[in-house]
Design a protein around this motif. Structure first.
Motif: not given
Lengths: 164, 429
Positions: B146-155, B172-175, B221-227
Motif C-alpha cells: 500500500i502506497l500513499v502519495g502526498i505532496d512535499g508541502d502537505a501535513r 477490488e479497491v485500487g486507490a 493525498i491518495a493511497a494506492f494498491r501497488r498491484s
C-alpha cells in the motif's frame, strides 16, 4: 535528545500579514457582494407583498415583479431533482445486479520477480535498493530507473558509497 | 441591414434559447446532482462507523504502508512535512522522500533528517524528472503493497493512514483518495478556496462515489494498491495531472477508486491570482489531456460514461458561457446598444436561483465537512464570492486549457514549479 523544531500553526490565518489595502478591498467587495445578494431578493419580497395586496413602491424591478416567471423557472427543479434521483436509482440498481453476478476478482499480488521483470531490472539489484536508506537514482529518457547508487548512512563526515 | 443590427439571437434562431437554457440549467442540474449525491454518500458511507477522526476502528493487522513524498525545491517545507509524518499513529509505515533534482537545499535537509528518523528513506533523482517519475521510482523501491502519495508541502493528519488502509480490505479497491483541507486562510482567495475544497472537491467526490466512480483522486493525498498500479502501468510521466491520469487508468482497468473524507491532509494553496490561475490552468489542461488520450478506451467502457458525460458537459458549458460573456461585453462596449444580450448576465430570477442554489450547496458542504475542520462555518461570510469566482474561473481555464491540451506534444515530460503557497509568518505576498 532532539530539540523539537518550531512548527507553523496548522491553520495559517494571518490577515495582518496581507497588505492593508488588499484586506480593506476584500472586506469592502465582500460586503458589497452581500448587499447585491440582498438586493436580488427585494423583487421576491416585493412580489410576495404585492400578491397579498401590499404594494411597496420603493421596490421597482420592471419585468421581475411577476411571480409567474419565477414559478416557471422553479418548474425546472422537479425535473432536475427527478432526473438526478432517477440516475442514482438506475446506477444503484445496475451496480447491485453487477455485484451479485460478478464477484470481485482477487487481483494477484505483485512479487519482487514480477516487479523487477516488469521494470526490466535485476531482482537482486532491486532487493538491494529496496533496503537502502539513501539512494541516488538515474533514469532513462522515458523516466525508467536504469541505475542507482546506494549511500550507507553514516556520520555526516564519513559517508561511504557503493555502486550496485 | 447594418452589422450592428445583426444580433446573435437572430443568427442563431431557436438555438439561442437552447443556449441560454443550457447555461442556466447546467449549474442548476449539477448543483442538484452534487447535493443529492453528497447526501446519499453521507447516509450510505460516511456515517459508518462514525465521523470522529481520531477514533478510527481498530484493526487486527496493520500492513506495511509506504508514504511517498515527491519534493522539488521544498527546503521551506520539507522539515514540517517529514516531522508531521513521524507523528502518524499508524504502527507500520515507512516514509520515502524523493528529492527530484532540487536546486535548493532540499536534498541536504532530507539527508540530515534520515539521521533523526529511522523510518525515513531518501531517493535523490540525479535530474529533475517530474512528479510521476518520482512516484514510480519510489513505488519500485519499497516492499510495501500500500502506497500513499502526498505532496512535499502537505501535513498529514495523525490518523489518516488508519482511515485509508481499511478500504484495501476490499480486493477490488485500487486507490482511495483523502480529504485535503486548506491551511492558508489569510486572504480572500485563501478563504474562498477553503469553501471550494468543501463545496467542489469534497461534495463532488462524495456525489461521484455515490454513482461508483471518481473523476480524479487528489494528488496531494491518495493511497494506492501497488498491484493495481502495476497492472495499470503506474503513473504516466507525460501527464500534467498525474492524479487524473492514474485515476482513469485504474478505473479503466476495472479497479475501484474510493473517497475517504476522514483521511485528512492539510495543504498550502496559492493566495495570489497569478498562482491560482497557473495552478487551475494546469489542472484543466491535464484533465483535457487525459480525456483526449483515453477517449477510445472510455468509449468501450460504458461504466465510465457518467463521469465522462459530466466532464464533457462542463466543457460545453464553459464554452457557451464564454461565448455569452464575450457577446455581452461586445454588446456593451462596442455597440453600446441593446442587442438582446441582457439575459446573458443572468440577473433577475435566473441569477437569484443559481446564486441561491450555490449558496445552499456551499452551506451543505461546509456542514458535511464541519467535523473534520473546526471553525469551518465562519468562512461562509466569504463564500458569497463562490458562485462568481468558481464558475468564471472554471469557464476561463477550461476554454484556455482545451487548445493547450490539443497542441501539447505527445510524450513530452510533465514538470512544473509549484505556485505560491500563500501567506505565512515571514512570507508576505
Amino acid at each position: 535528545m532532539r530539540r523539537p523544531r518550531e512548527q507553523q500553526p496548522l491553520i495559517i490565518e494571518r490577515p495582518d500579514l496581507a497588505h492593508p489595502l488588499r484586506r480593506a478591498t476584500a472586506l469592502l467587495f465582500t460586503l458589497l457582494a452581500w448587499a447585491g445578494w440582498v438586493a436580488l431578493w427585494l423583487p421576491v419580497i416585493g412580489s410576495l407583498t404585492a400578491h397579498f395586496g401590499l404594494v411597496l413602491p420603493w421596490i421597482n424591478y420592471p419585468g421581475l415583479l411577476s411571480l409567474n416567471s419565477l414559478s416557471q423557472l422553479l418548474d425546472v427543479f422537479p425535473l432536475a431533482i427527478g432526473s438526478v434521483l432517477l440516475v442514482l436509482a438506475i446506477n444503484g440498481l445496475i451496480s447491485r445486479i453487477l455485484r451479485r453476478f460478478n464477484k470481485p476478482q482477487a487481483h494477484g499480488f505483485v512479487g519482487m520477480d514480477r516487479l523487477a521483470a516488469g521494470m526490466a531490472l535485476d531482482p537482486d539489484k532491486l532487493t538491494t535498493w529496496q533496503a537502502a536508506r539513501i539512494l541516488h537514482v538515474e533514469h532513462g529518457p522515458k523516466g525508467r530507473v536504469i541505475n542507482a547508487r546506494t549511500v550507507s548512512k553514516a556520520t555526516p563526515e564519513r559517508q561511504s558509497t557503493s555502486h550496485s | 441591414m447594418t452589422v450592428s443590427a445583426i444580433t446573435l439571437p437572430m443568427l442563431m434562431g431557436d438555438f439561442w434559447g437552447v443556449l441560454l437554457s443550457y447555461v442556466f440549467l447546467y449549474p442548476v442540474m449539477m448543483s442538484c446532482l452534487w447535493m443529492i449525491g453528497g447526501i446519499a454518500f453521507y447516509f450510505i458511507e460516511e456515517r459508518h462507523p462514525h465521523r470522529i477522526v481520531n477514533q478510527p476502528p481498530e484493526r487486527e493487522d496493520y500492513p506495511l504502508v509506504a508514504i511517498l513524498v515527491p519534493c522539488f525545491n521544498e527546503e521551506a517545507n520539507a522539515h514540517e512535512t517529514i516531522d508531521a509524518l513521524m507523528c502518524l499513529r499508524y504502527p507500520n509505515s515507512e516514509v520515502i522522500a524523493i528529492n527530484d533534482g532540487s536546486r535548493d537545499r532540499t536534498g541536504e535537509i532530507l539527508d540530515a533528517l534520515t539521521g533523526e528518523y529511522p523510518k525515513l528513506r531518501v531517493i535523490h533523482n540525479v535530474k529533475n524528472q517530474g512528479k510521476a517519475v518520482g512516484l514510480n521510482t519510489a513505488a519500485l523501491l519499497t516492499h510495501a503493497e500500500i502506497l500513499v502519495g502526498i505532496d512535499g508541502d502537505a501535513r498529514l493528519d495523525p490518523w489518516c493512514l488508519h482511515w485509508l488502509v481499511r478500504h484495501f480490505d476490499a480486493p477490488e479497491v485500487g486507490a482511495v483518495t483523502g480529504n485535503p483541507r486548506v491551511r492558508t486562510r489569510s486572504t480572500l482567495l485563501g478563504r474562498i478556496q477553503v469553501g471550494e475544497f468543501s463545496s467542489i472537491v469534497g461534495l463532488i467526490k462524495r456525489a461521484q462515489r455515490s454513482i461508483g466512480l471518481i473523476f480524479t483522486v487528489s494528488g496531494v493525498i491518495a493511497a494506492f494498491r501497488r498491484s493495481a498500479l502495476f497492472e495499470a502501468g503506474f503513473w504516466s510521466p507525460d501527464k500534467l495531472t498525474e492524479d487524473v491520469d492514474i485515476t482513469w487508468k485504474l478505473q479503466l482497468a476495472g479497479w475501484e477508486v474510493r473517497f475517504e473524507p476522514r483521511a485528512l491532509c492539510w495543504i498550502l494553496m496559492p493566495e495570489t491570482l497569478k498562482g491560482l490561475w497557473n495552478q487551475r490552468l494546469r489542472w484543466s489542461t491535464g484533465g483535457a489531456q487525459v480525456i483526449f488520450d483515453y477517449w477510445s478506451e472510455i468509449w468501450h467502457r460504458p461504466r465510465m460514461w457518467p463521469v465522462f458525460v459530466e466532464y464533457s458537459m462542463s466543457i460545453l458549458w464553459a464554452f457557451c458561457m464564454s461565448l455569452l460573456i464575450f457577446y455581452r461585453i461586445a454588446d456593451l462596449v462596442i455597440y453600446k446598444i441593446n442587442l438582446q444580450s441582457a439575459p446573458v448576465l443572468m440577473l433577475g430570477w435566473t441569477g437569484l436561483l443559481i446564486g441561491t442554489i450555490c449558496m445552499i450547496q456551499m452551506m451543505l458542504s461546509l456542514w458535511l465537512d464541519r467535523p473534520y475542520d473546526q471553525g469551518l462555518l465562519k468562512n461562509y461570510f466569504w463564500m458569497i464570492w463562490y458562485p462568481v469566482i468558481y464558475w468564471l474561473l472554471s469557464a476561463t481555464t477550461a476554454v484556455a486549457a482545451l487548445p493547450a491540451a490539443l497542441m501539447r506534444t505527445s510524450g513530452k515530460r510533465a514538470t512544473w514549479i509549484s505556485p505560491d503557497r500563500g501567506i505565512s509568518p515571514g512570507k508576505k505576498i
